[in-house]
Structures are given as C-alpha cells and as structure tokens.
Write a protein that holds these residues in place. Structure first.
Motif: not given
Length: 158
Positions: A112, A125-126, A102-107, A129, A109, A99
């Motif tokens: 990442n 991030w996709p 995932v959070a780092s890739a989302w916050l 996820v 981009p 997790w």
C-alpha cells in the motif's frame, strides 16, 4: 486539526517553491513533489473538514432554512438537528467501512504505497490514518451540532 492543516499548507507552499527554484535555476527538481502534493491535498481536506463544518462554512442550500428562520425558528432547529444527526451517522458509517483499508495499509505497507516504484514512493498508511481521524472528528462534530440544535430548540442555550 485545522491548525495542523494550515501549517501543512504553508510547508507545502515552501516545498513547491523550492521545487520551482530547483527546477528552473539549478536544473535539479526535488523528487516526489507531485506525489507529496497529491498526498497532502487529501490529508489537508480531511484534517480541516470538522472545523469547516463547525464554522458553518460547509456548502449547503439555505433557502428552506432561511424561510424557516423567519417563520418557524424552532422547526428550523429541529430540521438542522435531524440533518446533523444524519450527517453524523453517515460519517460514522464511512469510518466503519474505511477502517479495513486503514488496517490493511498499516499491516502491509509494502503493498500500500503511492508514487513510482524505483523513483519515489510514500506509504499510504499515514494518509489513511489522517483521513480516518478527519472522518471521525467530522462525525463527532455533526453529532455535537445535532445535540446543540435540539437543546436550543427546547429553550436550553448551548
């Protein structure tokens, strides 16, 4: 999730064939196809993982299970329940540890991504996820299988 993964495979085949035609006949390959294929393979595997487990197609050695099925069918079900419970717990642990990625890739981009900067890049991030959802779905499927094994071992039909 399995149907989405299958549709994704079909779209990926179309993309690869279009790249081959563009590369061979038009001398114009489609940018980023290798990156999209690498991205897609991982995504497809995790989208279809829970269904693979549910359908009984997950790789395992059935020598002991086959012997127990003939000699002690209830013991086989209890062993499968334990196996599936441990599988579910391990998948939940993997999801918990994954997790933060995932959070780092989302916050973030911009930090990442995969591909070649300046040529073709795609955010991670996709994919992260999809992997996370596949892990969670597989954990749930393991736990449901464990529950069904226990119920069947006690004479309750699922």
């Amino acid at each position: 999730m399995n149907a989405v993964g299958t549709l994704w495979i079909i779209l990926l085949m179309v993309l690869i064939n279009a790249d081959i035609v563009g590369r061979s006949f038009l001398l114009r390959p489609i940018s980023g196809v290798p990156e999209l294929v690498a991205f897609s393979i991982v995504g497809i595997v995790f989208l279809q993982l829970a269904h693979t487990l549910r359908s009984g197609a997950m790789t395992r050695s059935d020598v002991l299970l086959g012997m127990l099925e003939r000699r002690a069918p209830r013991a086989r079900l209890v062993l499968l329940a334990i196996f599936h419970l441990i599988g579910g717990l391990l998948m939940m642990l993997i999801a918990w540890k994954f997790w933060p990625s995932v959070a780092s890739a989302w916050l973030h981009p911009e930090r990442n991504f995969m591909g070649n900067p300046g040529f073709f890049t795609i955010p991670q991030w996709p994919l992260f996820v999809l992997v996370f959802l596949g892990i969670v779905a597989t954990a749930i499927q393991f736990l449901l299988l464990s529950w069904n094994n226990l119920r069947t071992s006690h004479g309750v039909t699922p």
